[in-house]
Design a protein around this motif. Structure first.
Motif, short mmCIF file in Angstrom:
data_model
loop_
_atom_site.label_atom_id
_atom_site.label_comp_id
_atom_site.label_asym_id
_atom_site.label_seq_id
_atom_site.Cartn_x
_atom_site.Cartn_y
_atom_site.Cartn_z
N LEU A 37 0.83 -1.20 0.00
CA LEU A 37 0.00 0.00 0.00
C LEU A 37 0.87 1.25 0.00
CD1 LEU A 37 -2.55 -1.13 2.75
CD2 LEU A 37 -2.83 -1.31 0.27
N GLN A 38 0.42 2.27 -0.72
CA GLN A 38 1.10 3.56 -0.74
C GLN A 38 0.12 4.65 -0.30
OE1 GLN A 38 0.90 1.87 -4.15
NE2 GLN A 38 2.21 0.43 -3.00
N GLU A 39 0.68 5.82 0.04
CA GLU A 39 -0.10 6.92 0.61
C GLU A 39 -0.94 6.42 1.78
OE1 GLU A 39 -1.96 9.84 -1.87
OE2 GLU A 39 -0.55 9.50 -3.52
N VAL A 40 -0.25 5.77 2.70
CA VAL A 40 -0.86 5.23 3.92
C VAL A 40 -0.56 6.24 5.03
CG1 VAL A 40 -0.97 3.26 5.47
CG2 VAL A 40 -0.42 2.91 3.06
N SER A 41 -1.53 7.08 5.35
CA SER A 41 -1.25 8.26 6.16
C SER A 41 -1.79 8.18 7.58
CB SER A 41 -1.85 9.50 5.46
OG SER A 41 -1.27 9.68 4.18
N GLN A 42 -1.20 9.02 8.42
CA GLN A 42 -1.69 9.23 9.78
C GLN A 42 -1.48 10.71 10.12
OE1 GLN A 42 0.77 6.54 12.07
NE2 GLN A 42 2.49 7.94 12.17
N LEU A 92 4.19 4.21 3.70
CA LEU A 92 3.97 3.01 2.90
C LEU A 92 3.74 1.85 3.84
CD1 LEU A 92 6.94 4.38 1.56
CD2 LEU A 92 5.70 3.36 -0.35
N GLY A 93 2.91 0.90 3.41
CA GLY A 93 2.62 -0.25 4.25
C GLY A 93 2.68 -1.55 3.48
N ILE A 94 2.89 -2.62 4.21
CA ILE A 94 2.83 -3.98 3.65
C ILE A 94 2.07 -4.85 4.64
CG2 ILE A 94 4.11 -6.04 2.96
CD1 ILE A 94 6.36 -4.29 2.01
N THR A 119 10.51 13.83 -0.73
CA THR A 119 11.33 12.82 -0.06
C THR A 119 10.63 11.46 -0.15
OG1 THR A 119 12.25 14.43 1.48
CG2 THR A 119 12.33 12.12 2.15
N ARG A 120 11.38 10.44 -0.52
CA ARG A 120 10.80 9.12 -0.75
C ARG A 120 11.53 8.07 0.08
NH1 ARG A 120 6.09 9.79 -4.07
NH2 ARG A 120 6.41 11.92 -4.85
N ARG A 121 10.76 7.25 0.75
CA ARG A 121 11.28 6.14 1.51
C ARG A 121 10.64 4.87 0.99
NH1 ARG A 121 11.29 7.84 7.17
NH2 ARG A 121 13.41 7.36 7.81
N ILE A 122 11.35 3.76 1.10
CA ILE A 122 10.86 2.44 0.69
C ILE A 122 10.77 1.56 1.92
CG2 ILE A 122 11.40 0.36 -0.67
CD1 ILE A 122 10.71 2.72 -2.42
N ILE A 123 9.77 0.69 1.96
CA ILE A 123 9.71 -0.32 3.01
C ILE A 123 9.77 -1.70 2.39
CG2 ILE A 123 7.18 -0.40 3.12
CD1 ILE A 123 7.63 -0.74 6.23
N LYS A 124 10.52 -2.58 3.05
CA LYS A 124 10.73 -3.94 2.55
C LYS A 124 10.44 -4.94 3.66
CE LYS A 124 14.57 -7.02 2.44
NZ LYS A 124 16.01 -7.10 2.69
N VAL A 125 9.82 -6.06 3.27
CA VAL A 125 9.72 -7.20 4.19
C VAL A 125 10.23 -8.44 3.47
CG1 VAL A 125 7.74 -6.22 5.42
CG2 VAL A 125 7.35 -7.88 3.58
N PHE A 136 9.80 -8.33 -0.59
CA PHE A 136 8.74 -7.50 -1.15
C PHE A 136 8.97 -6.05 -0.73
CE2 PHE A 136 6.99 -11.72 -0.98
CZ PHE A 136 6.27 -11.83 -2.16
N TYR A 137 8.85 -5.13 -1.70
CA TYR A 137 9.07 -3.72 -1.46
C TYR A 137 7.80 -2.95 -1.84
CZ TYR A 137 14.05 -5.00 -1.56
OH TYR A 137 15.28 -5.58 -1.32
N SER A 138 7.32 -2.11 -0.93
CA SER A 138 6.25 -1.18 -1.28
C SER A 138 6.90 0.13 -1.71
CB SER A 138 5.32 -0.96 -0.09
OG SER A 138 4.23 -0.13 -0.47
#
Length: 263
Positions: A37-42, A92-94, A119-125, A136-138
């Motif tokens: 998931l992208q644009e996962v905001s709080q 970003l979420g996975i 600014t861009r960050r990547i999340i990986k599991v 897997f990378y979001s």
């Protein structure tokens, strides 16, 4: 193996609660192995409730909605990328049904100021699927012609992080139209990435954006910018657009993409 990617455009949608329920319902029905998931905001002023999630985090709200309909077997990872829409910590979420062996997050932009929207960050599991470790990378990348934070630099930076030889999937909003030549899509092909849409035995148009949206204010085309890339050739059974008003209700300004892989 079933995969889903979706730019949620979270908390910017009308009828957000209804759309969240639609997403949860589809997840329950399909039982995706991995969801990016992208644009996962709080909200930046929210109270921390667990890990790095604050009250009102879209991912937490989705997990709660899933719980209410009897789905409790998803583990998660979330990372904060930058401030968006002035008051939201956009990330970003996975979600995955499989044990997470490793979580990692890293910047792919020149700048790391999270107050700046570019600014861009990547999340990986890393998960284990049928005794194989898979990464897997979001992803939510920038634009090809952006001289300040170029797509090419971001892809090169991403490639630097992928050196272990394991099968890897990049899933998300790449902000480069697959039907535009000699730009970001072709650059990713030149780096050896395999588009699962092209590999798919069964596929539809692949279109995930119609007309103008945030970041594409002048757009009048149908765009295929939400993609699932594989680091190796894989057998792809199908690639289908979802949440487009034909396959499930529209839940975001992007449509989702679900991919079924023979693993």
């Amino acid at each position: 193996m079933k995969l889903l990617t979706l730019n949620c455009h979270s908390w910017q949608e009308e009828e957000q609660a209804y759309k969240l329920k639609c997403l949860a319902k589809q997840i329950k029905e399909e039982g995706y192995d991995v969801i990016a998931l992208q644009e996962v905001s709080q909200h930046q002023n929210g109270k921390i409730i667990r890990d790095n999630l604050k009250e009102g985090n879209y991912l937490y709200a989705l997990l709660d909605e899933l719980k209410q309909i009897g789905v409790t077997d998803y583990d998660y990872a979330w990372a904060f990328s930058h401030i968006g829409y002035e008051v939201y910590e956009e990330g970003l979420g996975i979600l995955t049904k499989h044990p997470i062996y490793e979580k990692e997050e890293f910047f792919i932009t020149n700048g790391t100021d999270t107050n700046y929207w570019k600014t861009r960050r990547i999340i990986k599991v890393t998960i284990q699927y049928n005794e194989e470790l898979i990464d897997f990378y979001s992803c939510h990348l920038g634009w090809w012609n952006d001289e300040e934070e170029s797509f090419k630099f971001q892809v090169d930076r991403l490639d630097e992080e992928i050196k272990n030889g394991r099968l890897a999937f990049l899933m998300g909003d790449f902000n480069n139209n697959a039907n535009t030549r000699s730009e970001g899509y072709d650059y990713m092909l030149s780096k050896g990435w395999q588009d699962t849409y092209t590999l798919a035995q069964n596929k539809d148009s692949g279109v995930t954006v119609l007309g103008k949206i945030d970041g594409w204010e002048e757009n009048k085309q149908q765009l295929r910018i939400d993609l699932v890339w594989s680091s190796q050739p894989v057998e792809v059974i199908s690639s289908q657009v979802c949440f487009n008003g034909e396959n499930q209700p529209i839940v975001s300004d992007h449509f989702g993409v679900e991919v079924k892989i023979q693993k």
